[in-house]
Design a protein around this motif. Structure first.
Motif, PDB file in Angstrom:
ATOM      1  N   SER A 632       5.751 -26.384 -12.300  1.00  0.00           N
ATOM      2  CA  SER A 632       5.884 -25.405 -13.309  1.00  0.00           C
ATOM      3  C   SER A 632       4.522 -24.835 -13.997  1.00  0.00           C
ATOM      4  CB  SER A 632       6.981 -25.659 -14.338  1.00  0.00           C
ATOM      5  OG  SER A 632       6.554 -26.815 -15.222  1.00  0.00           O
ATOM      6  N   TYR A 633       3.816 -25.847 -13.717  1.00  0.00           N
ATOM      7  CA  TYR A 633       2.340 -25.617 -14.258  1.00  0.00           C
ATOM      8  C   TYR A 633       1.430 -25.223 -13.308  1.00  0.00           C
ATOM      9  CZ  TYR A 633       3.953 -27.309 -18.908  1.00  0.00           C
ATOM     10  OH  TYR A 633       4.646 -27.467 -19.867  1.00  0.00           O
ATOM     11  N   PHE A 634       1.234 -26.035 -12.162  1.00  0.00           N
ATOM     12  CA  PHE A 634       0.281 -25.840 -11.096  1.00  0.00           C
ATOM     13  C   PHE A 634       0.873 -25.123  -9.880  1.00  0.00           C
ATOM     14  CE2 PHE A 634      -1.506 -29.381 -13.583  1.00  0.00           C
ATOM     15  CZ  PHE A 634      -2.842 -29.200 -13.410  1.00  0.00           C
ATOM     16  N   PRO A 635       0.187 -24.100  -9.253  1.00  0.00           N
ATOM     17  CA  PRO A 635       0.694 -23.454  -8.123  1.00  0.00           C
ATOM     18  C   PRO A 635       0.956 -24.416  -7.025  1.00  0.00           C
ATOM     19  CG  PRO A 635      -1.371 -23.011  -8.383  1.00  0.00           C
ATOM     20  CD  PRO A 635      -0.938 -23.563  -9.789  1.00  0.00           C
ATOM     21  N   PRO A 636       1.810 -24.265  -5.980  1.00  0.00           N
ATOM     22  CA  PRO A 636       2.003 -25.254  -4.901  1.00  0.00           C
ATOM     23  C   PRO A 636       0.768 -25.428  -4.099  1.00  0.00           C
ATOM     24  CG  PRO A 636       3.572 -23.650  -5.024  1.00  0.00           C
ATOM     25  CD  PRO A 636       2.783 -23.147  -6.178  1.00  0.00           C
ATOM     26  N   GLU A 637      -0.189 -24.152  -4.047  1.00  0.00           N
ATOM     27  CA  GLU A 637      -1.484 -24.662  -3.072  1.00  0.00           C
ATOM     28  C   GLU A 637      -2.253 -25.531  -3.809  1.00  0.00           C
ATOM     29  OE1 GLU A 637      -1.876 -20.774  -5.563  1.00  0.00           O
ATOM     30  OE2 GLU A 637      -0.332 -21.630  -4.394  1.00  0.00           O
ATOM     31  N   GLN A 638      -1.839 -25.950  -5.013  1.00  0.00           N
ATOM     32  CA  GLN A 638      -3.023 -26.980  -5.547  1.00  0.00           C
ATOM     33  C   GLN A 638      -2.325 -28.287  -5.815  1.00  0.00           C
ATOM     34  OE1 GLN A 638      -4.149 -23.857  -8.980  1.00  0.00           O
ATOM     35  NE2 GLN A 638      -4.874 -25.970  -9.652  1.00  0.00           N
ATOM     36  N   LEU A 639      -1.277 -28.652  -4.832  1.00  0.00           N
ATOM     37  CA  LEU A 639      -0.561 -29.886  -4.688  1.00  0.00           C
ATOM     38  C   LEU A 639      -0.404 -30.248  -3.815  1.00  0.00           C
ATOM     39  CD1 LEU A 639       0.590 -28.781  -7.699  1.00  0.00           C
ATOM     40  CD2 LEU A 639       2.732 -30.176  -7.337  1.00  0.00           C
ATOM     41  N   LEU A 640      -0.610 -31.369  -3.165  1.00  0.00           N
ATOM     42  CA  LEU A 640      -0.512 -32.001  -1.979  1.00  0.00           C
ATOM     43  C   LEU A 640       0.392 -33.458  -2.109  1.00  0.00           C
ATOM     44  CD1 LEU A 640      -1.352 -32.569   1.201  1.00  0.00           C
ATOM     45  CD2 LEU A 640      -3.356 -34.062   0.035  1.00  0.00           C
ATOM     46  N   VAL A 641       1.472 -33.375  -1.335  1.00  0.00           N
ATOM     47  CA  VAL A 641       2.370 -34.547  -1.375  1.00  0.00           C
ATOM     48  C   VAL A 641       2.115 -35.441   0.018  1.00  0.00           C
ATOM     49  CG1 VAL A 641       4.859 -35.457  -1.415  1.00  0.00           C
ATOM     50  CG2 VAL A 641       4.170 -33.435  -2.745  1.00  0.00           C
ATOM     51  N   LEU A 642       1.830 -36.656  -0.221  1.00  0.00           N
ATOM     52  CA  LEU A 642       1.974 -37.689   0.833  1.00  0.00           C
ATOM     53  C   LEU A 642       2.832 -38.535   0.711  1.00  0.00           C
ATOM     54  CD1 LEU A 642      -2.139 -38.040   0.803  1.00  0.00           C
ATOM     55  CD2 LEU A 642      -0.819 -36.601   2.350  1.00  0.00           C
ATOM     56  N   PRO A 643       3.347 -39.133   1.888  1.00  0.00           N
ATOM     57  CA  PRO A 643       4.183 -40.295   1.782  1.00  0.00           C
ATOM     58  C   PRO A 643       3.218 -41.472   1.807  1.00  0.00           C
ATOM     59  CG  PRO A 643       4.287 -39.294   3.975  1.00  0.00           C
ATOM     60  CD  PRO A 643       3.329 -38.359   3.225  1.00  0.00           C
ATOM     61  N   SER A 644       3.700 -42.422   1.118  1.00  0.00           N
ATOM     62  CA  SER A 644       3.010 -43.500   0.924  1.00  0.00           C
ATOM     63  C   SER A 644       2.737 -44.585   2.183  1.00  0.00           C
ATOM     64  CB  SER A 644       3.481 -44.495  -0.419  1.00  0.00           C
ATOM     65  OG  SER A 644       3.531 -43.586  -1.594  1.00  0.00           O
ATOM     66  N   GLU A 645       3.735 -44.847   2.980  1.00  0.00           N
ATOM     67  CA  GLU A 645       4.023 -45.466   4.067  1.00  0.00           C
ATOM     68  C   GLU A 645       2.764 -45.590   4.815  1.00  0.00           C
ATOM     69  OE1 GLU A 645       7.700 -45.700   2.016  1.00  0.00           O
ATOM     70  OE2 GLU A 645       6.550 -44.276   2.703  1.00  0.00           O
ATOM     71  N   PRO A 646       2.383 -44.433   5.380  1.00  0.00           N
ATOM     72  CA  PRO A 646       1.214 -44.123   6.438  1.00  0.00           C
ATOM     73  C   PRO A 646      -0.041 -44.691   6.074  1.00  0.00           C
ATOM     74  CG  PRO A 646       2.679 -42.064   6.398  1.00  0.00           C
ATOM     75  CD  PRO A 646       2.961 -43.112   5.399  1.00  0.00           C
ATOM     76  N   LEU A 647      -0.133 -44.839   4.842  1.00  0.00           N
ATOM     77  CA  LEU A 647      -1.138 -45.404   4.081  1.00  0.00           C
ATOM     78  C   LEU A 647      -1.394 -46.969   4.507  1.00  0.00           C
ATOM     79  CD1 LEU A 647      -1.808 -43.881   0.528  1.00  0.00           C
ATOM     80  CD2 LEU A 647      -3.080 -43.469   2.668  1.00  0.00           C
ATOM     81  N   PHE A 648      -0.579 -47.654   5.007  1.00  0.00           N
ATOM     82  CA  PHE A 648      -0.312 -48.846   5.161  1.00  0.00           C
ATOM     83  C   PHE A 648      -0.135 -49.043   6.649  1.00  0.00           C
ATOM     84  CE2 PHE A 648       1.834 -48.662   0.879  1.00  0.00           C
ATOM     85  CZ  PHE A 648       0.881 -48.529   0.031  1.00  0.00           C
ATOM     86  N   GLU A 649      -0.451 -48.238   7.470  1.00  0.00           N
ATOM     87  CA  GLU A 649      -0.237 -48.333   8.910  1.00  0.00           C
ATOM     88  C   GLU A 649      -1.467 -47.799   9.592  1.00  0.00           C
ATOM     89  OE1 GLU A 649       2.365 -49.423  10.410  1.00  0.00           O
ATOM     90  OE2 GLU A 649       4.006 -49.695   8.633  1.00  0.00           O
ATOM     91  N   ARG A 650      -2.067 -48.955  10.406  1.00  0.00           N
ATOM     92  CA  ARG A 650      -3.192 -48.596  11.166  1.00  0.00           C
ATOM     93  C   ARG A 650      -3.111 -47.401  12.018  1.00  0.00           C
ATOM     94  NH1 ARG A 650      -7.453 -52.441  11.141  1.00  0.00           N
ATOM     95  NH2 ARG A 650      -7.005 -54.266  10.050  1.00  0.00           N
ATOM     96  N   ALA A 651      -2.138 -47.111  12.552  1.00  0.00           N
ATOM     97  CA  ALA A 651      -1.791 -45.870  13.369  1.00  0.00           C
ATOM     98  C   ALA A 651      -1.903 -44.685  12.592  1.00  0.00           C
ATOM     99  CB  ALA A 651      -0.769 -46.101  14.244  1.00  0.00           C
ATOM    100  N   THR A 652      -1.517 -44.550  11.247  1.00  0.00           N
ATOM    101  CA  THR A 652      -1.254 -43.275  10.821  1.00  0.00           C
ATOM    102  C   THR A 652      -2.386 -43.134   9.533  1.00  0.00           C
ATOM    103  OG1 THR A 652       0.339 -44.612   9.357  1.00  0.00           O
ATOM    104  CG2 THR A 652       1.087 -43.238  11.374  1.00  0.00           C
ATOM    105  N   VAL A 653      -3.087 -44.237   9.074  1.00  0.00           N
ATOM    106  CA  VAL A 653      -3.714 -43.925   7.731  1.00  0.00           C
ATOM    107  C   VAL A 653      -4.848 -42.903   7.888  1.00  0.00           C
ATOM    108  CG1 VAL A 653      -5.361 -46.084   8.125  1.00  0.00           C
ATOM    109  CG2 VAL A 653      -5.198 -45.169   6.039  1.00  0.00           C
TER     110      VAL A 653
END
Length: 804
Positions: A632-653
């Motif tokens: 409601s404040y920032f336009p969508p192009e200024q937001l990035l949603v990342l799932p947390s789990e891939p940060l802990f996987e060597r194959a996806t980080v």
């Protein structure tokens, strides 16, 4: 002839000899105004013979100039001339007491501001009051007659030099802020009363819906005074009970029964929209564009005024009960969009602009002095914010960014989380103290020699869901990039409680051992590691309950039962409170939020912190609520949603960090990949995780299933409330839906997109059908390949490893 002559020259004081009855009435009137809250059932579609003629040409959409608004090209030139400035006074009102709904007073204040802005832009006068003038005979909807009659008096000082009065109900909004009423044209035509209307319905049928008195222009003259006198007599006569639509019905009665007196100087305006019906214009406005998205009544021209009758901003329901709660909510939502559309036209004159119709905040318009000043003072501020979620991997990402992942990234000095926008005390220190977190004490706003090329950022997990954090961040950093790490909601909930539970059981030992409950071997150790009397009392109860038969440790199964019992009790109480709020908010408009219903914004900093950290486990996992606030404040192009789990996987980080680099405008070739696989100082397993805590062994499948059950976290959103997360669904694009030991599609059901209806890009939030691919609703901020989501096969091991 005498009445006509009275409108042809300026009124003199000697003309107050019109009627003894009127003189007696006016002596009882004070120059104040009552709120006109009329229940007006607007007109049905007219037949072809009575519809107004419209121009055949449909001009293309034209961008509104960003500085001073020019006249909109879609309205006839004859209508644009002769506005008269000080010749016109806008008259409106508000009721004496407060509204009975939570949003009512705020919405009415926006309507008043809209009228005030229009008057200021054109140099018109304005009159506002909140009292009844003649409550014994002209109360309620008839009070506008008393107000206008009082201001119409020749000797009125309150009117100033105005020769025209424009009555505007409290629930009308100006939409075309550059419009000028053609007063010269009306005077040349000897039109002393101007309002929307249909001649056949008014003069032939005597239908009270033939006109709409919510907006009407009256010339200051004897003819108008006589008309108001006649309406006053009707209000006190035996006819009043049979007149429908109150004063509107009274006016139609006069026009229908005595046209020889009133018709000649009455103009039923159809050349422009003087009183538009709000449903016709819902969704028709485009921010900064001077034409409608699609024609209404054959015209793409903006309406001058739109009437939001039936919204019942103050009462929340109508007198006769014909308006449902949903109808009121839809009306208020349409009202809000129109208000922002008009407000944007006014604020651009100051160098400000709205970025979206549903967005309450503003930002400096590019090229304006405010833009240049704001850019100069914030040039050393963060360019990106990692806003959460708590227990979503923010510590891991902070470690990676701080450890030299990219040479241009610069995080704040000192402790990890700044909490500048979420905690009142920190925010009160001001932006200079905030900048000092990067440049040290004595930092001056906008000055950071030799460090201008750095991409500054900070990581604070409280920003996502603490009240006012998004609003404050937008006010200071409207162009910042916002990164959201979203973990599978039930796992986040359990992990968050696990941290609090371990502090309760282990005290200070929690911060030195990830399996602290295995390090307690005596009652004396429990006392040694205590952090306070309340924690010590709770820890001793656990020790007495769960110590092993030999008294040299704690029994794992007993600890598991203690954990499950306390978690269930905490979340059960919280979910009951959330369910009550969701039921209460089911029919409320978007400006109201779940957090506000829970009372979070009014809590002191100390109470808010306690509530959020040890009483909002379910609420903080309801991502749709929190992401919707940021959107409601920032336009969508200024937001990035990342799932947390891939940060802990060597194959996806690496793929995850590649997306982040592209989003922040960094060259991925310059990144240091080794830091992605290096262990932080707090790591026990060798993985790059800073504060992982071992979970209770018993909590694996059975209890995780409890929190992914349809009645759990994912189902806390009612169907109507879930419709409000459309942008969340589109932005997340199904990347926040993760596999879990149980039904994970139910866990994150409020983040699941569905196909948009034909009428527009509205994205709902129902779970996607089994086996169906999630439809693409919005292009992601970057096009880097997406990492694969964790599968159910490794969910068990991942859950045990990254429980922290």
């Amino acid at each position: 002839g005498g009445l006509l002559d009275g409108c042809s020259r300026p009124a003199q004081g000697s003309e107050m000899t019109m009627c003894g009855a009127r003189r007696s009435l006016c002596g009882l009137m004070s120059l104040t105004i009552l709120l006109h809250v009329a229940q007006i059932v607007l007109y049905p579609p007219l037949d072809a013979a009575s519809q107004r003629s419209v121009r055949q040409s449909q001009p293309p959409a034209t961008a509104i100039e960003p500085a001073i608004l020019r006249p909109l090209a879609t309205t006839a030139a004859a209508v644009r001339g002769g506005g008269g400035g000080e010749r016109l006074m806008i008259v409106t009102a508000t009721q004496p007491g407060p509204c009975t709904t939570r949003r009512g007073d705020h919405v009415l204040s926006l309507a008043l501001k809209n009228k005030w802005q229009f008057a200021t832009m054109h140099g018109h006068g304005m009159w506002l009051s909140s009292e009844l003038l003649s409550p014994w005979d002209l109360a309620g909807q008839w009070n506008k007659v008393a107000v206008l009659a009082a201001l119409m008096q020749p000797a009125s000082e309150a009117r100033g030099g105005a020769s025209w009065l424009l009555w505007a109900d409290d629930d009308v909004l100006f939409s075309d802020m550059s419009f000028r009423f053609p007063l010269d044209q009306y005077e040349a035509q000897e039109a002393w009363l101007v309002l929307w209307g249909d001649e056949r319905m008014t003069y032939e049928l005597g239908d009270s819906e033939g006109v709409n008195t919510g907006t009407m222009l009256l010339r200051v003259c004897d003819w108008s005074r006589a008309l108001l006198e006649a309406m006053t007599r009707l209000a006190s006569s035996s006819l009043r009970p049979v007149l429908t639509n109150h004063d509107q019905g009274g006016l139609v009665h006069l026009l229908h029964t005595a046209p020889e007196l009133w018709r000649r100087h009455t103009r039923l305006e159809r050349d422009y929209t003087m009183n538009g019906h709000w449903p016709s214009y819902t969704g028709a406005f485009t921010l900064g564009v001077a034409t409608l998205r699609s024609p209404v009544w054959g015209s793409s021209a903006l309406p001058v005024i739109v009437h939001y009758s039936g919204c019942q901003m103050c009462r929340g329901h109508s007198f006769n009960g014909t308006w449902t709660d949903r109808g009121v909510a839809e009306c208020v939502a349409a009202f809000t969009a129109n208000y922002i559309f008009a407000d944007d036209q006014s604020l651009r004159r100051l160098g400000l602009r709205h970025t979206r119709l549903g967005m309450p905040g503003v930002r400096p318009a590019e090229g304006s002095p405010l833009f240049a000043r704001h850019a100069e003072l914030t040039r050393c501020m963060p360019r990106f914010l990692v806003v959460g979620t708590q227990k979503g991997g923010t510590s891991t990402l902070h470690y990676v960014l701080r450890s030299g992942w990219h040479p241009r990234v610069a995080l704040n000095k000192g402790e990890k989380e700044v909490h500048h926008f979420s905690l009142d005390d920190n925010h009160a220190m001001g932006p200079a103290r905030y900048q000092a977190r990067w440049d040290g004490e004595g930092a001056q706003l906008g000055t950071c020699p030799g460090r201008e090329d750095k991409v500054r950022g900070e990581v604070s997990a409280t920003y996502l869901d603490y009240p006012r954090a998004a609003e404050r961040a937008f006010a200071l950093l409207p162009f910042a990039k916002v990164v959201l790490l979203l973990r599978e909601p039930a796992a986040r909930l359990v992990s968050s409680f696990n941290m609090r539970w371990q502090v309760e059981v282990c005290g200070k030992l929690t911060w030195t051992r990830r399996d602290c409950f295995k390090g307690l071997s005596s009652r004396e150790q429990v006392k040694e590691h205590a952090v306070g009397p309340f924690q010590l009392a709770a820890a001793l109860k656990v020790w007495a309950r769960c110590q092993t038969p030999g008294g040299d440790g704690l029994d794992a199964s007993c600890l598991g039962a203690d954990f499950v019992e306390k978690l269930a009790n905490r979340t059960r109480r919280e979910r009951r409170e959330i369910d009550v709020c969701l039921a209460a908010l089911e029919a409320d408009a978007p400006p109201l939020s779940l957090g506000r219903c829970l009372g979070l914004p009014i809590l002191s900093q100390r109470k808010l912190y306690k509530r959020m950290e040890d009483g909002a486990y379910v609420y903080r996992s309801m991502y749709a609520e929190h992401v919707a606030v940021w959107l409601s404040y920032f336009p969508p192009e200024q937001l990035l949603v990342l799932p947390s789990e891939p940060l802990f996987e060597r194959a996806t980080v690496e793929a995850q960090m590649s997306r982040l680099a592209a989003f922040l405008g960094l060259d991925y070739k310059e990144t240091n990949q080794e830091v992605l696989f290096s262990a932080s100082p707090a790591s026990v397993t060798g993985a790059p995780h800073e504060n992982g805590r071992e979970g209770v062994p018993v909590l694996r499948r059975r209890e995780h299933h409890h929190f992914t059950h349809p009645s759990g976290v994912g189902a806390s959103m009612s169907p109507r409330r879930r419709q409000r997360c459309s942008r969340t669904c589109a932005l997340g694009s199904a990347r926040t839906t993760h596999a879990s030991p149980a039904s994970s599609s139910q866990t994150a059901s409020f983040l699941q997109p569905r196909t948009a209806p034909p009428g527009g890009p509205t994205i709902g939030c129902e779970p996607a059908p089994a086996g169906a691919a999630a439809p693409s609703t919005r292009a992601p901020p970057v096009t880097t390949a997406q990492p694969p989501l964790p599968t159910a096969a490794n969910a068990e091991a991942r859950h045990a490893r990254d429980e922290g």
